[in-house]
Write a protein that holds these residues in place. Structure first.
Motif, short mmCIF file in Angstrom:
data_model
loop_
_atom_site.label_atom_id
_atom_site.label_comp_id
_atom_site.label_asym_id
_atom_site.label_seq_id
_atom_site.Cartn_x
_atom_site.Cartn_y
_atom_site.Cartn_z
N ASP A 132 0.83 -1.21 0.00
CA ASP A 132 0.00 0.00 0.00
C ASP A 132 0.86 1.25 0.00
O ASP A 132 0.36 2.34 -0.27
CB ASP A 132 -0.98 0.00 1.18
N SER A 133 2.14 1.14 0.30
CA SER A 133 3.03 2.29 0.28
C SER A 133 3.72 2.38 -1.08
O SER A 133 4.45 1.48 -1.48
CB SER A 133 4.09 2.15 1.38
N ARG A 134 3.47 3.51 -1.75
CA ARG A 134 4.12 3.73 -3.06
C ARG A 134 5.64 3.76 -2.90
O ARG A 134 6.39 3.24 -3.72
CB ARG A 134 3.62 5.06 -3.63
N VAL A 135 6.08 4.38 -1.80
CA VAL A 135 7.51 4.45 -1.52
C VAL A 135 8.10 3.06 -1.38
O VAL A 135 9.16 2.76 -1.94
CB VAL A 135 7.76 5.27 -0.24
N MET A 136 7.40 2.19 -0.66
CA MET A 136 7.96 0.86 -0.47
C MET A 136 7.96 0.06 -1.77
O MET A 136 8.90 -0.69 -2.03
CB MET A 136 7.21 0.12 0.65
N GLN A 176 8.43 1.30 -4.63
CA GLN A 176 9.59 1.86 -5.34
C GLN A 176 10.90 1.28 -4.81
O GLN A 176 11.80 0.92 -5.57
CB GLN A 176 9.57 3.39 -5.15
N ILE A 177 10.99 1.14 -3.48
CA ILE A 177 12.22 0.61 -2.87
C ILE A 177 12.38 -0.88 -3.22
O ILE A 177 13.49 -1.34 -3.51
CB ILE A 177 12.20 0.83 -1.34
N MET A 225 -1.94 -4.49 5.06
CA MET A 225 -2.45 -3.54 4.07
C MET A 225 -3.95 -3.34 4.30
O MET A 225 -4.63 -4.24 4.80
CB MET A 225 -2.24 -4.08 2.64
N ASP A 256 4.48 9.71 2.61
CA ASP A 256 4.65 8.28 2.38
C ASP A 256 5.97 7.78 3.00
O ASP A 256 6.03 6.70 3.60
CB ASP A 256 4.63 8.02 0.87
N LEU A 279 -1.88 0.12 10.86
CA LEU A 279 -1.41 0.80 9.66
C LEU A 279 -0.84 2.16 10.05
O LEU A 279 -1.33 2.80 10.97
CB LEU A 279 -2.56 0.98 8.67
#
Lengths: 120, 163
Positions: free
Chosen positions: A8-12, A14-15, A57, B92, B117
């Protein structure tokens, strides 16, 4: 070769994708999903060779998604990439049919150790 | 009900966990310099946190000064010098750092526990000093604090300062 990265994290996401590249998986196609519901749908529509999924998530957790996939008869290789790796979670993951659980923070070496045998 | 957090964790352990998270996510050559504990100066900036529910109930909170959050985002996302981090990027990144810190702290606590979360906003009020473990640190001159604080029905303290 196609990998479905679910977090659910866009950053994660990407990582994870960056770490896959650093680990040497340069030529794999990447598909992304934001939660278990989208992951479930994309396993059907995109036919990935491997799913890398977060555990915690909204809408549908990674564990619920894996159980739903197995209940539908899917045998897609599935591994968790998650912020916690307690013995209880590892046991739950294995019982549900996950191949591995990578706890964050991770390195490219961690990815290679777990993924090489799956993607060989 | 579990013992208060100060009986379960100490600042040194939290600093070690945070150092591992920093080197893996922010950069291999990035170091957190430990500072004050509970009595240190407040950090003025946004916070991100996750709840831990189990034998011990509470929050793992990361607070970073405003300039630090932007630099953190640029480092975690490996942005080019001419790229600007958006508010969504910053939010984020803070969430994910709190999530990973929370997950690693949770693994050190009595279980089984459930991690919530991640959320962001002004630092939540905290419980008593006995159920609070706070580590202040600096990174590239920016101030930040990691606070593991017990849940309380009647929170009476605050340490960090929202902007």
């Amino acid at each position: 070769m196609k990998i479905l990265v679910t977090d659910d994290s866009r950053v994660m996401r990407q990582i994870v994708i960056r770490t896959l590249r650093q680990a040497g998986y340069d030529d794999v196609d990447i598909v992304e999903a934001e939660d278990g519901v989208e992951c479930l749908a994309k396993v059907g529509s995109d036919a990935p060779d491997l799913v890398l999924s977060d555990w915690n998530m909204p809408n549908m957790s990674g564990l619920e998604c894996l159980k739903a996939l197995r209940a539908q008869g899917s045998t897609v290789p599935f591994g968790f990439v998650t912020s916690e790796g307690s013995p209880e979670m590892r046991e739950q993951a294995a019982q549900a049919g996950a191949l591995f659980l990578i706890a964050k923070p991770f390195t490219a070496d961690t990815f290679r150790d777990e993924l090489d045998s799956v993607l060989a | 009900m579990s013992a208060p957090i100060t009986h379960l964790l100490d600042g040194e352990t939290v600093t070690a966990v945070a150092g591992e998270v920093w080197s893996a996510l922010v950069g291999e050559e990035e170091y957190l310099v430990p500072g004050y504990g509970l009595d240190g100066p407040p950090v003025a900036g946004p916070s991100a946190w996750v709840t831990v529910t189990g034998p011990w109930n509470g929050l793992v909170v990361l607070t970073c000064d405003q300039a630090g959050t932007a630099d953190l985002t640029r480092s975690v996302l490996q942005m080019r010098a001419d790229e600007e981090a958006t508010e969504e990027d910053v939010d984020d990144v803070l969430r994910e750092l709190a999530n990973i810190l929370g997950g690693n702290v949770k693994s050190l606590l009595p279980g089984p526990s459930v991690l919530g979360l991640p959320e962001t906003g002004a630092a939540p009020l905290r419980a008593s000093d006995e159920d609070t473990c706070r580590v202040a640190a600096s990174w590239r001159g920016h101030h930040l604090a990691i606070t593991i604080q017990g849940a309380t029905e009647a929170p009476v303290f605050t340490t960090e300062v929202p902007l």
